[in-house]
Design a protein around this motif. Structure first.
Motif, PDB file in Angstrom:
ATOM      1  N   LEU A  69       2.858 -33.595 -28.722  1.00  0.00           N
ATOM      2  CA  LEU A  69       4.208 -34.146 -28.586  1.00  0.00           C
ATOM      3  C   LEU A  69       4.160 -35.662 -28.460  1.00  0.00           C
ATOM      4  CD1 LEU A  69       5.707 -31.672 -25.972  1.00  0.00           C
ATOM      5  CD2 LEU A  69       5.965 -31.600 -28.439  1.00  0.00           C
ATOM      6  N   GLN A  70       5.220 -36.291 -28.939  1.00  0.00           N
ATOM      7  CA  GLN A  70       5.371 -37.735 -28.810  1.00  0.00           C
ATOM      8  C   GLN A  70       6.658 -37.992 -28.042  1.00  0.00           C
ATOM      9  OE1 GLN A  70       5.294 -39.876 -32.490  1.00  0.00           O
ATOM     10  NE2 GLN A  70       5.981 -41.773 -31.565  1.00  0.00           N
ATOM     11  N   GLU A  71       6.556 -38.818 -26.998  1.00  0.00           N
ATOM     12  CA  GLU A  71       7.729 -39.127 -26.195  1.00  0.00           C
ATOM     13  C   GLU A  71       8.575 -40.186 -26.905  1.00  0.00           C
ATOM     14  OE1 GLU A  71       8.829 -39.738 -21.503  1.00  0.00           O
ATOM     15  OE2 GLU A  71       6.802 -40.175 -22.164  1.00  0.00           O
ATOM     16  N   ILE A  72       9.886 -40.020 -26.881  1.00  0.00           N
ATOM     17  CA  ILE A  72      10.835 -40.925 -27.522  1.00  0.00           C
ATOM     18  C   ILE A  72      11.595 -41.684 -26.431  1.00  0.00           C
ATOM     19  CG2 ILE A  72      12.817 -41.096 -29.077  1.00  0.00           C
ATOM     20  CD1 ILE A  72      10.213 -40.064 -30.372  1.00  0.00           C
ATOM     21  N   PHE A  73      11.717 -42.993 -26.609  1.00  0.00           N
ATOM     22  CA  PHE A  73      12.390 -43.839 -25.632  1.00  0.00           C
ATOM     23  C   PHE A  73      13.579 -44.544 -26.260  1.00  0.00           C
ATOM     24  CE2 PHE A  73       8.003 -43.517 -24.238  1.00  0.00           C
ATOM     25  CZ  PHE A  73       8.117 -43.334 -22.879  1.00  0.00           C
ATOM     26  N   THR A  74      14.504 -44.950 -25.400  1.00  0.00           N
ATOM     27  CA  THR A  74      15.612 -45.808 -25.787  1.00  0.00           C
ATOM     28  C   THR A  74      15.712 -46.893 -24.715  1.00  0.00           C
ATOM     29  OG1 THR A  74      17.918 -45.873 -26.453  1.00  0.00           O
ATOM     30  CG2 THR A  74      17.395 -44.464 -24.590  1.00  0.00           C
ATOM     31  N   LYS A  75      16.432 -47.948 -24.996  1.00  0.00           N
ATOM     32  CA  LYS A  75      16.634 -49.000 -24.009  1.00  0.00           C
ATOM     33  C   LYS A  75      18.013 -48.838 -23.385  1.00  0.00           C
ATOM     34  CE  LYS A  75      13.564 -52.531 -25.804  1.00  0.00           C
ATOM     35  NZ  LYS A  75      13.418 -53.918 -26.239  1.00  0.00           N
ATOM     36  N   ASP A  76      18.070 -49.011 -22.063  1.00  0.00           N
ATOM     37  CA  ASP A  76      19.373 -48.962 -21.396  1.00  0.00           C
ATOM     38  C   ASP A  76      20.039 -50.337 -21.483  1.00  0.00           C
ATOM     39  OD1 ASP A  76      18.223 -50.578 -19.404  1.00  0.00           O
ATOM     40  OD2 ASP A  76      18.047 -48.951 -17.956  1.00  0.00           O
ATOM     41  N   GLY A  79      17.933 -53.324 -20.827  1.00  0.00           N
ATOM     42  CA  GLY A  79      16.735 -53.505 -21.642  1.00  0.00           C
ATOM     43  C   GLY A  79      15.536 -52.713 -21.158  1.00  0.00           C
ATOM     44  N   ASN A  80      15.729 -51.858 -20.161  1.00  0.00           N
ATOM     45  CA  ASN A  80      14.643 -51.021 -19.653  1.00  0.00           C
ATOM     46  C   ASN A  80      14.477 -49.780 -20.515  1.00  0.00           C
ATOM     47  OD1 ASN A  80      14.227 -52.700 -17.331  1.00  0.00           O
ATOM     48  ND2 ASN A  80      16.053 -51.771 -16.431  1.00  0.00           N
ATOM     49  N   LEU A  81      13.230 -49.369 -20.713  1.00  0.00           N
ATOM     50  CA  LEU A  81      12.973 -48.159 -21.493  1.00  0.00           C
ATOM     51  C   LEU A  81      13.340 -46.926 -20.690  1.00  0.00           C
ATOM     52  CD1 LEU A  81       9.548 -48.929 -23.191  1.00  0.00           C
ATOM     53  CD2 LEU A  81      11.814 -48.960 -24.219  1.00  0.00           C
ATOM     54  N   LYS A  82      13.940 -45.968 -21.382  1.00  0.00           N
ATOM     55  CA  LYS A  82      14.345 -44.714 -20.767  1.00  0.00           C
ATOM     56  C   LYS A  82      13.918 -43.583 -21.694  1.00  0.00           C
ATOM     57  CE  LYS A  82      18.450 -42.118 -19.484  1.00  0.00           C
ATOM     58  NZ  LYS A  82      19.897 -42.074 -19.482  1.00  0.00           N
ATOM     59  N   SER A  83      13.202 -42.598 -21.139  1.00  0.00           N
ATOM     60  CA  SER A  83      12.759 -41.461 -21.944  1.00  0.00           C
ATOM     61  C   SER A  83      13.955 -40.588 -22.311  1.00  0.00           C
ATOM     62  CB  SER A  83      11.743 -40.618 -21.161  1.00  0.00           C
ATOM     63  OG  SER A  83      11.376 -39.484 -21.913  1.00  0.00           O
ATOM     64  N   VAL A  84      14.020 -40.185 -23.588  1.00  0.00           N
ATOM     65  CA  VAL A  84      15.107 -39.316 -24.016  1.00  0.00           C
ATOM     66  C   VAL A  84      14.598 -37.954 -24.456  1.00  0.00           C
ATOM     67  CG1 VAL A  84      16.696 -41.156 -24.632  1.00  0.00           C
ATOM     68  CG2 VAL A  84      15.092 -40.310 -26.339  1.00  0.00           C
ATOM     69  N   GLY A  85      13.278 -37.762 -24.436  1.00  0.00           N
ATOM     70  CA  GLY A  85      12.738 -36.465 -24.796  1.00  0.00           C
ATOM     71  C   GLY A  85      11.450 -36.575 -25.599  1.00  0.00           C
ATOM     72  N   PHE A  86      11.076 -35.446 -26.170  1.00  0.00           N
ATOM     73  CA  PHE A  86       9.826 -35.355 -26.918  1.00  0.00           C
ATOM     74  C   PHE A  86      10.085 -34.741 -28.296  1.00  0.00           C
ATOM     75  CE2 PHE A  86       8.712 -35.322 -22.474  1.00  0.00           C
ATOM     76  CZ  PHE A  86       7.564 -36.090 -22.415  1.00  0.00           C
ATOM     77  N   ILE A  87       9.263 -35.109 -29.258  1.00  0.00           N
ATOM     78  CA  ILE A  87       9.286 -34.472 -30.575  1.00  0.00           C
ATOM     79  C   ILE A  87       7.860 -34.099 -30.944  1.00  0.00           C
ATOM     80  CG2 ILE A  87      11.348 -35.683 -31.401  1.00  0.00           C
ATOM     81  CD1 ILE A  87       9.443 -37.484 -33.056  1.00  0.00           C
ATOM     82  N   LYS A  88       7.741 -33.099 -31.802  1.00  0.00           N
ATOM     83  CA  LYS A  88       6.417 -32.716 -32.289  1.00  0.00           C
ATOM     84  C   LYS A  88       5.903 -33.803 -33.227  1.00  0.00           C
ATOM     85  CE  LYS A  88       7.062 -27.747 -32.157  1.00  0.00           C
ATOM     86  NZ  LYS A  88       7.070 -26.520 -32.934  1.00  0.00           N
ATOM     87  N   LYS A  89       4.618 -34.096 -33.110  1.00  0.00           N
ATOM     88  CA  LYS A  89       4.002 -35.082 -34.008  1.00  0.00           C
ATOM     89  C   LYS A  89       3.766 -34.462 -35.364  1.00  0.00           C
ATOM     90  CE  LYS A  89       1.581 -38.076 -30.813  1.00  0.00           C
ATOM     91  NZ  LYS A  89       0.295 -38.591 -30.422  1.00  0.00           N
TER      92      LYS A  89
END
Length: 89
Positions: A69-76, A79-89
Motif C-alpha cells: 500500500l501507498q499512503e496518500i496525503f493532502t495539504k490542509d 499547508g500541513n500534510l494530512k493522510s487521506v488513506g491508502f491505495i494499492k501500489k
C-alpha cells in the motif's frame, strides 16, 4: 499461520481468557480453544468477541495476503500534510 488474532488482541488489552469468557458468556476452556486455534468460533461468537473488545470484526483476523500500500496525503489550509488513506501500489 493462525487465522484469528484473539490472543494478540487480548495481550494488547491486558485481558486474560477468563475476562473474555465472562464478557461473552462462555467458558474459559472455550476461549482457550479459540485462542490456541483448536476451535473456530461460530459467527455470532465472533461478533460478540469483537463487540466486547471494542474492535471492528475484521481486526480479529490475520490478513491472508500481504498487500503493498501507498499512503496518500493532502495539504490542509495551513499547508500541513494530512493522510487521506491508502491505495494499492
Amino acid at each position: 499461520m493462525e487465522i484469528l488474532r484473539v490472543k494478540e488482541i487480548l495481550n494488547e488489552k491486558g485481558w486474560r481468557n477468563k475476562d473474555l469468557a465472562d464478557k461473552i458468556g462462555t467458558s474459559e476452556n472455550s476461549v482457550s480453544a479459540i485462542v490456541t486455534g483448536k476451535k473456530f468460533p461460530k459467527p455470532e461468537t465472533l461478533v460478540k468477541i469483537a463487540d466486547v473488545l471494542d474492535i471492528d470484526i475484521r481486526e480479529l483476523f490475520n490478513p491472508s495476503k500481504s498487500v503493498d500500500l501507498q499512503e496518500i496525503f493532502t495539504k490542509d489550509e495551513n499547508g500541513n500534510l494530512k493522510s487521506v488513506g491508502f491505495i494499492k501500489k
